[in-house]
Enzyme design. Structure first.
Site, short mmCIF file in Angstrom:
data_model
loop_
_atom_site.label_atom_id
_atom_site.label_comp_id
_atom_site.label_asym_id
_atom_site.label_seq_id
_atom_site.Cartn_x
_atom_site.Cartn_y
_atom_site.Cartn_z
N SER A 183 1.34 -1.15 -0.17
CA SER A 183 0.13 -0.03 0.17
C SER A 183 0.79 1.88 0.26
CB SER A 183 -0.61 -0.20 0.84
OG SER A 183 -1.75 -0.94 0.92
N GLU A 212 -5.85 -7.58 10.63
CA GLU A 212 -4.64 -8.41 9.99
C GLU A 212 -3.58 -7.73 10.58
OE1 GLU A 212 -2.98 -5.58 6.77
OE2 GLU A 212 -5.37 -6.61 7.55
N GLY A 244 -1.81 4.14 -4.17
CA GLY A 244 -2.25 4.98 -5.19
C GLY A 244 -4.04 5.03 -5.00
N ASN A 262 -3.28 3.05 6.81
CA ASN A 262 -2.21 3.40 5.50
C ASN A 262 -3.04 3.39 4.49
OD1 ASN A 262 -2.60 0.47 4.88
ND2 ASN A 262 -0.87 0.13 4.97
N CYS A 281 -9.59 -1.53 2.63
CA CYS A 281 -8.60 -0.77 2.28
C CYS A 281 -8.76 0.05 0.71
CB CYS A 281 -7.43 0.03 2.44
SG CYS A 281 -7.02 -0.25 5.04
N LEU A 282 -7.66 -0.66 -0.54
CA LEU A 282 -8.04 -0.09 -1.49
C LEU A 282 -9.32 -1.02 -1.99
CD1 LEU A 282 -6.94 1.94 -3.99
CD2 LEU A 282 -5.49 -0.06 -4.60
N PHE A 324 -6.65 8.05 0.37
CA PHE A 324 -8.15 8.49 -0.04
C PHE A 324 -8.72 7.81 0.80
CE2 PHE A 324 -4.86 8.21 -3.47
CZ PHE A 324 -5.57 8.98 -4.97
N HIS A 353 -6.86 -1.80 8.63
CA HIS A 353 -6.10 -3.60 8.74
C HIS A 353 -6.76 -4.63 9.81
CE1 HIS A 353 -3.88 -3.11 4.78
NE2 HIS A 353 -4.04 -1.47 4.85
#
Length: 367
Positions: free
Chosen positions: A51, A345, A231, A299, A257-258, A302, A343
């Site tokens: 990431s 994990e 990104g 982390n 996340c993403l 966006f 996250h």
């Protein structure tokens, strides 16, 4: 240790601000978006997290490297950050279980790091002015040249980076005789996510970022997973197409996340670039369904649009970030789909959020 001569170095920000320091070992120049992480431990996991690809990492903890590195404590097979900026770098380490020093780890991966920087002032500057492109370099007498090169570096807004970190070929993780089969789309997946799925009796097939739904479906999985990654999520049209297909078929889907942002986009909810993002291991999140608080690892630069999420007929907000009230988790009302912006994990709580993996398995069982 023997004293060694260290070259002068600097970090130059896109707005022209310069902070001076010294090189750790490798000389040269590295470009990326500058960001900071407030974690006091876990630096090896941070540096190897996909990431963070394309980012120059500033660590707010004053001492980095003091416990060395351990070969198994990685989230990928490479150092993913573009470079490191820290205050005090420990060339020696005092952890009996470590395999090597952080300096040796960076040398092995040919990555730049600089120290002796006033990171407190640098972080305050980023917090006030936002994340921006930057360059770290030992070419301290070439400021104008570095400024010209920095001007050509693309902005993170609109930048697709998943293709840079995703697997090139599908691979398997876990026990092939496990009870559950999961197809995971790798847009920057962390190894510990795979460990958590395997621990719950799942056999995972990991697919490249541009795989089609038919590719994932051919594995005949019980559930689908969209990973974290670097990104801007908006250019990931293939991943959004996969998410839409899974959603349309009402199959179990979990995103982190993403992956969470991709699921939002697949539902017509827009994303935006944050001022300086969330990066650390003590971010407070409230689970709106249970009323419980969670200490989370985050982390991301966006986030998804809260107003659009609240106005969506088929999406509920399940988690919120208590510092700025950004959306930290969603679920679909009529589909077997949920995701979080943090996250589970990484276990900073340490186990506040691991229930999310159990929830995914329960969704598979109940499908």
């Amino acid at each position: 240790m023997k004293y060694k001569q260290r070259k002068k170095a600097l970090i130059l920000l896109a707005d022209g601000t310069i902070f001076h320091g010294k090189s750790i070992g490798k000389e040269g120049t590295a470009f990326g978006e500058v960001c900071f992480n407030t974690g006091t431990t876990g630096y090896q996991e941070i540096f190897t997290d996909p990431s963070y690809f394309g980012q120059i990492m500033v660590t707010t903890n004053a001492h980095i490297g003091n416990y060395g590195t351990k070969d198994i404590e990685v989230e990928s097979d490479d150092i993913m950050i573009a470079g490191l900026v820290c205050r005090n770098f420990s060339f020696e380490y005092s952890r009996p279980g470590a395999d090597r020093s952080l300096e040796a780890f960076f040398d092995a991966h040919d990555k730049m790091a600089i120290s002796d920087v006033d990171t407190r002032a640098l972080v305050r500057h980023i917090r006030d002015n936002g994340a921006m492109n930057a360059v770290i370099s030992t070419d301290v007498d070439n400021i104008e040249g570095l400024k010209k090169q920095l001007a050509d570096i693309p902005d993170m807004n609109g930048l697709e980076l998943a293709s840079k970190v995703s697997t090139k070929e599908p691979y398997f993780y876990g026990d092939e005789n496990a009870k559950y089969k999961i197809s995971a789309l790798d847009i920057g997946i962390k190894k510990n996510i795979l460990r958590n799925l395997a621990k719950r009796d799942a056999y995972v097939k990991v697919f490249p970022y541009n795989a089609k739904f038919e590719d994932l479906e051919a594995f005949k999985p019980d559930g689908y997973f969209l990973s974290n990654g670097p990104g801007d999520p908006e250019p990931l049209v293939e991943a959004q197409a996969v998410a839409k297909e899974v959603i349309d078929r009402n199959l179990p889907l979990f995103g982190i996340c993403l992956g969470h942002q991709v699921i939002a986009l697949a539902n017509g909810i827009s994303t935006y670039k944050m001022h300086h993002g969330h990066r650390g291991i003590n971010h407070p999140v409230k689970n709106l369904e249970t009323g419980k608080g969670e200490i989370t690892s985050q982390n991301h630069g966006f986030a998804i649009n809260r107003e659009e999420t609240e106005g969506h007929d088929d999406v509920d907000i399940t988690h919120v970030h208590l510092n700025d009230h950004t959306v930290a988790g969603i679920k679909m009302k009529s589909k077997n789909v949920f995701s979080v912006q943090y996250h589970p994990e990484a276990s900073p709580g340490p186990n506040d959020s691991t229930y999310l993996f159990d929830q995914f398995i329960e969704n598979i069982q109940n499908n």
